[in-house]
Design a protein around this motif. Structure first.
Motif, PDB file in Angstrom:
ATOM      1  N   MET A   1       1.075  -0.989  -0.045  1.00  0.00           N
ATOM      2  CA  MET A   1      -0.321   0.090  -0.340  1.00  0.00           C
ATOM      3  C   MET A   1       0.577   1.126   0.186  1.00  0.00           C
ATOM      4  SD  MET A   1      -3.000   1.245   2.241  1.00  0.00           S
ATOM      5  CE  MET A   1      -4.239  -1.038   2.479  1.00  0.00           C
ATOM      6  N   ASP A   2       0.420   2.015  -0.802  1.00  0.00           N
ATOM      7  CA  ASP A   2       1.496   3.322  -0.634  1.00  0.00           C
ATOM      8  C   ASP A   2       1.159   4.503  -0.082  1.00  0.00           C
ATOM      9  OD1 ASP A   2       2.313   2.252  -3.218  1.00  0.00           O
ATOM     10  OD2 ASP A   2       0.494   3.722  -4.444  1.00  0.00           O
ATOM     11  N   ARG A   3       1.997   5.316   0.882  1.00  0.00           N
ATOM     12  CA  ARG A   3       1.769   5.904   1.724  1.00  0.00           C
ATOM     13  C   ARG A   3       1.385   7.171   1.359  1.00  0.00           C
ATOM     14  NH1 ARG A   3       4.264   5.001   5.866  1.00  0.00           N
ATOM     15  NH2 ARG A   3       5.505   3.423   6.255  1.00  0.00           N
ATOM     16  N   MET A   4       0.551   7.723   2.083  1.00  0.00           N
ATOM     17  CA  MET A   4      -0.845   8.819   1.772  1.00  0.00           C
ATOM     18  C   MET A   4      -0.675   9.438   3.118  1.00  0.00           C
ATOM     19  SD  MET A   4      -3.723   6.566   1.045  1.00  0.00           S
ATOM     20  CE  MET A   4      -3.215   5.976  -0.099  1.00  0.00           C
ATOM     21  N   ASP A   5      -1.367  11.045   3.101  1.00  0.00           N
ATOM     22  CA  ASP A   5      -1.581  11.583   4.559  1.00  0.00           C
ATOM     23  C   ASP A   5      -3.178  10.861   4.335  1.00  0.00           C
ATOM     24  OD1 ASP A   5      -3.784  12.875   2.418  1.00  0.00           O
ATOM     25  OD2 ASP A   5      -2.071  15.152   3.065  1.00  0.00           O
ATOM     26  N   VAL A   6      -3.910  11.033   5.570  1.00  0.00           N
ATOM     27  CA  VAL A   6      -4.912  10.457   6.134  1.00  0.00           C
ATOM     28  C   VAL A   6      -6.389  10.582   5.318  1.00  0.00           C
ATOM     29  CG1 VAL A   6      -6.125  10.492   8.391  1.00  0.00           C
ATOM     30  CG2 VAL A   6      -3.785  10.509   8.747  1.00  0.00           C
ATOM     31  N   GLU A   7      -6.642  11.863   5.659  1.00  0.00           N
ATOM     32  CA  GLU A   7      -6.936  12.931   4.299  1.00  0.00           C
ATOM     33  C   GLU A   7      -7.078  12.441   3.841  1.00  0.00           C
ATOM     34  OE1 GLU A   7      -5.046  14.508   6.062  1.00  0.00           O
ATOM     35  OE2 GLU A   7      -6.030  15.380   8.281  1.00  0.00           O
ATOM     36  N   GLU A   8      -6.236  11.715   2.772  1.00  0.00           N
ATOM     37  CA  GLU A   8      -6.303  11.592   1.238  1.00  0.00           C
ATOM     38  C   GLU A   8      -6.711   9.917   1.422  1.00  0.00           C
ATOM     39  OE1 GLU A   8      -3.083  10.642  -2.241  1.00  0.00           O
ATOM     40  OE2 GLU A   8      -1.847  11.129  -0.536  1.00  0.00           O
ATOM     41  N   LEU A   9      -6.207   9.033   2.347  1.00  0.00           N
ATOM     42  CA  LEU A   9      -6.536   7.807   2.534  1.00  0.00           C
ATOM     43  C   LEU A   9      -7.891   7.735   2.138  1.00  0.00           C
ATOM     44  CD1 LEU A   9      -6.094   5.038   2.966  1.00  0.00           C
ATOM     45  CD2 LEU A   9      -6.181   5.968   6.001  1.00  0.00           C
ATOM     46  N   LEU A  10      -9.224   8.964   3.516  1.00  0.00           N
ATOM     47  CA  LEU A  10     -10.391   8.883   3.620  1.00  0.00           C
ATOM     48  C   LEU A  10     -10.688   9.468   2.166  1.00  0.00           C
ATOM     49  CD1 LEU A  10     -10.716  10.591   6.691  1.00  0.00           C
ATOM     50  CD2 LEU A  10     -10.681   8.092   6.484  1.00  0.00           C
ATOM     51  N   ARG A  11     -10.271  10.349   1.358  1.00  0.00           N
ATOM     52  CA  ARG A  11     -10.603  10.673   0.846  1.00  0.00           C
ATOM     53  C   ARG A  11     -10.935   9.455  -0.593  1.00  0.00           C
ATOM     54  NH1 ARG A  11      -8.320  14.997   1.025  1.00  0.00           N
ATOM     55  NH2 ARG A  11      -6.688  14.440  -0.359  1.00  0.00           N
ATOM     56  N   LEU A  12     -10.194   8.893  -0.584  1.00  0.00           N
ATOM     57  CA  LEU A  12     -10.133   7.585  -1.670  1.00  0.00           C
ATOM     58  C   LEU A  12     -10.514   6.610  -1.630  1.00  0.00           C
ATOM     59  CD1 LEU A  12      -8.341   5.846  -3.891  1.00  0.00           C
ATOM     60  CD2 LEU A  12      -6.721   5.061  -2.090  1.00  0.00           C
ATOM     61  N   HIS A  13     -10.987   6.228  -0.463  1.00  0.00           N
ATOM     62  CA  HIS A  13     -11.831   5.216   0.440  1.00  0.00           C
ATOM     63  C   HIS A  13     -13.608   5.944   0.297  1.00  0.00           C
ATOM     64  CE1 HIS A  13      -9.141   1.980   0.432  1.00  0.00           C
ATOM     65  NE2 HIS A  13      -8.404   3.351   0.933  1.00  0.00           N
ATOM     66  N   ALA A  14     -13.788   7.289   0.068  1.00  0.00           N
ATOM     67  CA  ALA A  14     -15.211   7.948   0.306  1.00  0.00           C
ATOM     68  C   ALA A  14     -15.419   7.532   2.038  1.00  0.00           C
ATOM     69  CB  ALA A  14     -16.226   7.271  -0.907  1.00  0.00           C
TER      70      ALA A  14
END
Length: 133
Positions: A1-14
């Motif tokens: 799994m690629d690194r990302m910030d929390v906000e990006e993770l939550l956006r990616l998974h709606a």
């Protein structure tokens, strides 16, 4: 799994902010002094990951747009995906971390017993049952 910030993770998974539990508005040193907050981090307070639903107990507070401070509970994999290495030389993957741990364990002459994903999930289920009793 690629690194990302929390906000990006939550956006990616709606992830819907309305589904997340409200969190205290202040998240500084007060977190460890507040009994309500400490309860969130109790050893038996396992919660489902807000992304995938797997039980785990890593929690953080983020300011969710339109909803204010919210608890974000993440499983091991999603938590590691948003965690920055403490040092540039630290491994960026779970597999890399295990390689480093095995190397240190071997140098120290210790034995280690890795816990399988299934055992980890069972520990979470048992903790949830204790909490709900």
């Amino acid at each position: 799994m690629d690194r990302m910030d929390v906000e990006e993770l939550l956006r990616l998974h709606a992830v819907d902010g309305a589904r997340l539990d409200p969190a205290p508005p202040e998240t500084g040193d007060r977190l460890t002094d507040d009994p309500w907050v400490r309860g969130r981090f109790r050893a038996d307070a396992w919660r489902p990951c807000c992304v995938c639903g797997i039980d785990y107990r890593t929690s953080r507070v983020i300011d969710f747009p339109g909803y204010g401070p919210r608890w974000v509970d993440l499983c091991r994999d999603h938590s590691l995906a948003v965690r920055k290495p403490a040092l540039p030389t630290m491994p960026a993957t779970v597999e890399g971390a295990f390689e480093d741990i095995r190397e240190v364990v071997a140098k120290l002459g210790l034995t280690m017993r890795p816990i399988s994903h299934e055992e980890w999930l069972e520990m979470g289920r048992a903790a949830r049952q204790r909490r709900d009793q």
